[in-house]
Scaffold this motif. Structure first.
Motif: not given
Length: 346
Positions: A62-65, A92-99, A101-105
């Motif tokens: 899934g890379g960045t998710g 890729a996983l690290a950036l996906g995790r960062e992105l 963190a700000g999700a509404a879902a």
């Protein structure tokens, strides 16, 4: 950026994401299109199985998710949905995790990000691959931890991945050798309690990879719900044509700058298959496989049908409601429209 663009536009496997700069460039260049393509594929599954919602999600490669965000868009959550992203690329996983963190879902925000090399699903630690190494378990909704030593009545006990309601494999098979592709699809089939969705670029090679995955899933007992109106042999197989669709991607200012484009949108071509382990709905009677052609008082539709294979139908203005529906149906849409009783109407 130039290296990544050259790699994605060429015929070779996608370039490796070596560091955070590569991953950031990928996220700007490819993630919006991947999201829209996967969202369209998951949307077709949701349309075919309106009563089904995944209770958990495993995103393989899934890379960045992008697929996790797409699932959250298609199935807004009524409750917790355990979500795991597997990929070999740590940046890729690290950036996906960062992105995320700000999700509404909640499912995106609470997703677990696991670094795993695909293709050696049973090797190594002996633990289920999408379980954390610290002894915690990938918990199923409403209850106890999944124990990999315990058999499962749903047929998923043989999987090296903890069972999930939905397993997505998007834009990753083209990066793998053929034998590893087969292993990944086989593990996805064993690990899904509900549905497997495979998405690849809408090129002849991408279609062939999806076709091979489709055959594996059908051989494993899955029923195809989308895009095909049946689980039989694809009528485009062995021809010069290939089954693919397009998802409209709205470009942000950053996206336009990164891609060097001026238009405010682009169309992402993709091929996909969505299949279910147990009956959860019904495929559409037919699928529009080319852009509808509008003529004065007529709409020409190229269809993949359950009984006749590839077929062409003409819908005229005198057919009333069906004609109005035909003027609005899109490439990739189901046909006929819901509620159509086959009569022309007035």
């Amino acid at each position: 950026m130039e290296r990544l663009i050259a790699g994605y536009r060429g015929d070779d496997p996608a370039p490796a994401l070596r560091d955070r700069d590569d991953v950031a460039a990928y996220a700007a260049y490819r993630m919006p299109a991947t999201f829209q393509a996967v969202r369209a594929a998951l949307g077709a599954l949701a349309d075919a199985a309106p009563g089904w919602t995944p209770d958990s999600h495993l995103d393989v490669g899934g890379g960045t998710g992008a697929a996790v965000w797409a699932a959250a868009a298609v199935w807004p959550e009524d409750g917790p949905r355990p979500t795991v992203v597997l990929d070999h690329a740590g940046p890729a996983l690290a950036l996906g995790r960062e992105l995320a963190a700000g999700a509404a879902a909640p499912a995106v925000r609470a997703a677990q990000w696991r670094r795993e090399a695909l293709g050696a699903a049973r090797a190594g630690s002996g633990r289920v691959r999408n379980q954390p190494a610290d002894g915690a378990r990938y918990r199923q909704p409403g209850g106890s931890a999944h124990d990999p030593a315990v058999g499962s009545a749903d047929g998923t006990a043989g999987s090296a991945w903890a069972p999930a309601g939905l397993v997505t494999v998007s834009y990753v098979l083209g990066e793998l050798p053929e034998d590893v592709r087969r292993e990944v699809v086989a593990e996805a089939a064993r690990g899904a309690r509900g549905a497997v969705v495979v998405v690849e670029p809408g090129t002849p090679d991408g279609y062939r990879r999806v076709l091979a995955a489709r055959r594996q899933l059908v051989d494993a007992g899955y029923e195809v719900l989308a895009p095909c109106p049946h689980s039989a042999r694809c009528p485009m197989e062995g021809t010069a044509d290939w089954c693919h669709f397009a998802a409209r991607v709205q470009r942000s200012a950053l996206h336009r700058r990164v891609k060097g484009g001026e238009l405010g949108h682009e169309d992402e071509k993709f091929s996909y298959v969505a299949a279910v382990r147990v009956p959860a709905g019904a495929p559409a009677p037919a699928r529009v496989v080319r852009h509808p052609q509008l003529r004065k008082g007529l709409v020409l539709l190229e269809l993949c049908t359950a009984g006749e294979g590839l077929a062409r139908t003409t819908v005229s203005k005198r057919q009333g409601p069906r004609y109005r529906a035909a003027r609005h149906v899109r490439w990739g849409g189901a046909w006929p429209p819901p509620g159509d009783d086959g009569h022309d109407g007035a």
